[in-house]
Design a protein around this motif. Structure first.
Motif, PDB file in Angstrom:
ATOM      1  N   ALA A   1       0.848  -1.205   0.000  1.00  0.00           N
ATOM      2  CA  ALA A   1       0.000   0.000   0.000  1.00  0.00           C
ATOM      3  C   ALA A   1       0.880   1.251   0.000  1.00  0.00           C
ATOM      4  O   ALA A   1       0.643   2.196  -0.766  1.00  0.00           O
ATOM      5  CB  ALA A   1      -0.916  -0.006   1.219  1.00  0.00           C
ATOM      6  N   ARG A   2       1.894   1.248   0.831  1.00  0.00           N
ATOM      7  CA  ARG A   2       2.759   2.424   0.912  1.00  0.00           C
ATOM      8  C   ARG A   2       3.322   2.783  -0.462  1.00  0.00           C
ATOM      9  O   ARG A   2       3.356   3.946  -0.837  1.00  0.00           O
ATOM     10  CB  ARG A   2       3.899   2.164   1.892  1.00  0.00           C
TER      11      ARG A   2
ATOM     12  N   LEU B   1      -0.036   2.852  -3.549  1.00  0.00           N
ATOM     13  CA  LEU B   1      -1.167   3.802  -3.503  1.00  0.00           C
ATOM     14  C   LEU B   1      -0.882   5.090  -4.271  1.00  0.00           C
ATOM     15  O   LEU B   1      -1.766   5.589  -4.974  1.00  0.00           O
ATOM     16  CB  LEU B   1      -1.541   4.131  -2.054  1.00  0.00           C
TER      17      LEU B   1
ATOM     18  N   LEU C   1      -5.967   3.095   5.975  1.00  0.00           N
ATOM     19  CA  LEU C   1      -5.639   3.559   4.614  1.00  0.00           C
ATOM     20  C   LEU C   1      -6.851   4.243   3.986  1.00  0.00           C
ATOM     21  O   LEU C   1      -6.738   5.307   3.380  1.00  0.00           O
ATOM     22  CB  LEU C   1      -5.225   2.372   3.732  1.00  0.00           C
TER      23      LEU C   1
ATOM     24  N   CYS D   1     -10.119   1.478  -0.632  1.00  0.00           N
ATOM     25  CA  CYS D   1      -9.217   0.483  -0.043  1.00  0.00           C
ATOM     26  C   CYS D   1     -10.105  -0.534   0.664  1.00  0.00           C
ATOM     27  O   CYS D   1     -10.846  -0.162   1.583  1.00  0.00           O
ATOM     28  CB  CYS D   1      -8.289   1.123   0.981  1.00  0.00           C
TER      29      CYS D   1
END
Ligand SMILES: NC(=O)c1ccc[n+]([C@@H]2O[C@H](COP(=O)([O-])OP(=O)(O)OC[C@H]3O[C@@H](n4cnc5c(N)ncnc54)[C@H](OP(=O)(O)O)[C@@H]3O)[C@@H](O)[C@H]2O)c1
Length: 247
Positions: A124-125, A128, A174, A187
């Motif tokens: 995700a980091r 995204l 998130l 998400c």
């Protein structure tokens, strides 16, 4: 079957854990969609690319591989869909689902969190920021119904359950943060049903044949679930049939 109608074509998608049963089925479905022009298939075990698919390495034990995977998609433009289909329930004799608190041990617990929670969080980091901002875009991670705290009536499987519950919390955080400046990005967590795979194989004994899904069936249902979701659904976990799973 035409899928992903709520997304704006041409679509670009990335699947992490593409070497797995469900991950591979996602890649197959995405490849078959006329609206999808590019599928990035990232995995720890090497995979072949071809027919819209670009394959590449990604191992949660090496964050630089996650960064390199994300960077490799950048030149083609924004992504519409990132699906994390990796996960770990058992790994050799030292990492098996715990039947009792007497089986709890530090290293296997840490491993369960590394693969089921920390790896997806790092995906995700790094992925995204690569999602499209001007249209519907989705970050989805395969969770599990057993990660629901409210739904836990049987106990056991401590590490896997706890790591999936922590993944669900990551997804909720998130979703809240992303909603501030990416109004069309979702998400979500997904429960695929009980699916025939290496992960479920040792535990399929009590599962009726009609309750054990082929990976292709599960991935098809899950793409339809993602298609139906709106930003109001972000932060939640959904099962293969579209029902919300309690936290
Ligand atoms: N099957 C079910 O009944 C079921 C039920 C509920 C939830 N789920 C969830 O669905 C997801 C997919 O499961 P599956 O049944 O398709 O399992 P699977 O066939 O065993 O696939 C697991 C995937 O995770 C990858 N993976 C494992 N450790 C990794 C690591 N350290 N770094 C990067 N990738 C790693 C594997 O990569 P390599 O093989 O290349 O090592 C493989 O691609 C998992 O999150 C699972 O928890 C499955």
């Amino acid at each position: 079957m035409t899928r992903l109608k709520s997304f704006t074509p041409p679509l670009r998608a990335a699947v992490i854990g593409a070497s797995g049963s469900i991950g591979g089925a996602f890649v197959g479905h995405l490849q078959a969609q006329p609206s999808v022009t590019q599928v990035y298939a990232f995995s720890r075990s090497p995979l072949a690319g071809g027919n819209k698919v670009i394959a590449g390495p990604l191992d949660y034990d090496d964050e630089t591989s996650i960064i390199a995977a994300a960077e490799s998609t950048r030149a083609g433009g924004p992504l519409d869909l990132v699906i994390v289909a990796s996960g770990l329930l058992h790994e050799g004799p030292d990492l098996q689902p715990e039947k009792s608190y007497r089986m709890l041990a530090g290293e296997p617990l840490a491993r369960a969190f590394q693969v089921n929670t920390i790896g997806p969080a790092l995906v995700a980091r790094h992925f995204l920021p690569l999602l499209a901002r001007d249209r519907k875009a989705v970050f989805a991670a395969l969770s599990a119904r057993v990660g629901s705290i409210g739904d836990n009536r049987l106990g056991g499987w401590y590490g896997y359950r706890a790591a999936k519950a922590a993944l669900n919390m990551m997804i909720r955080c998130l979703a809240i943060e992303v909603a501030r400046n990416r109004k069309q990005t979702l998400c979500v967590g997904l429960h695929p049903g009980t699916v025939d795979s290496a992960l479920s194989e040792p535990f399929q004994g009590g599962v009726a044949d009609d309750k054990l899904f082929a990976p292709e069936r599960s991935a098809g249902h899950l793409l339809d679930v993602l298609d139906a979701l709106t930003p109001a659904d972000s932060g939640k976990v959904f099962a293969w049939d579209g029902t919300e799973i309690p936290s």
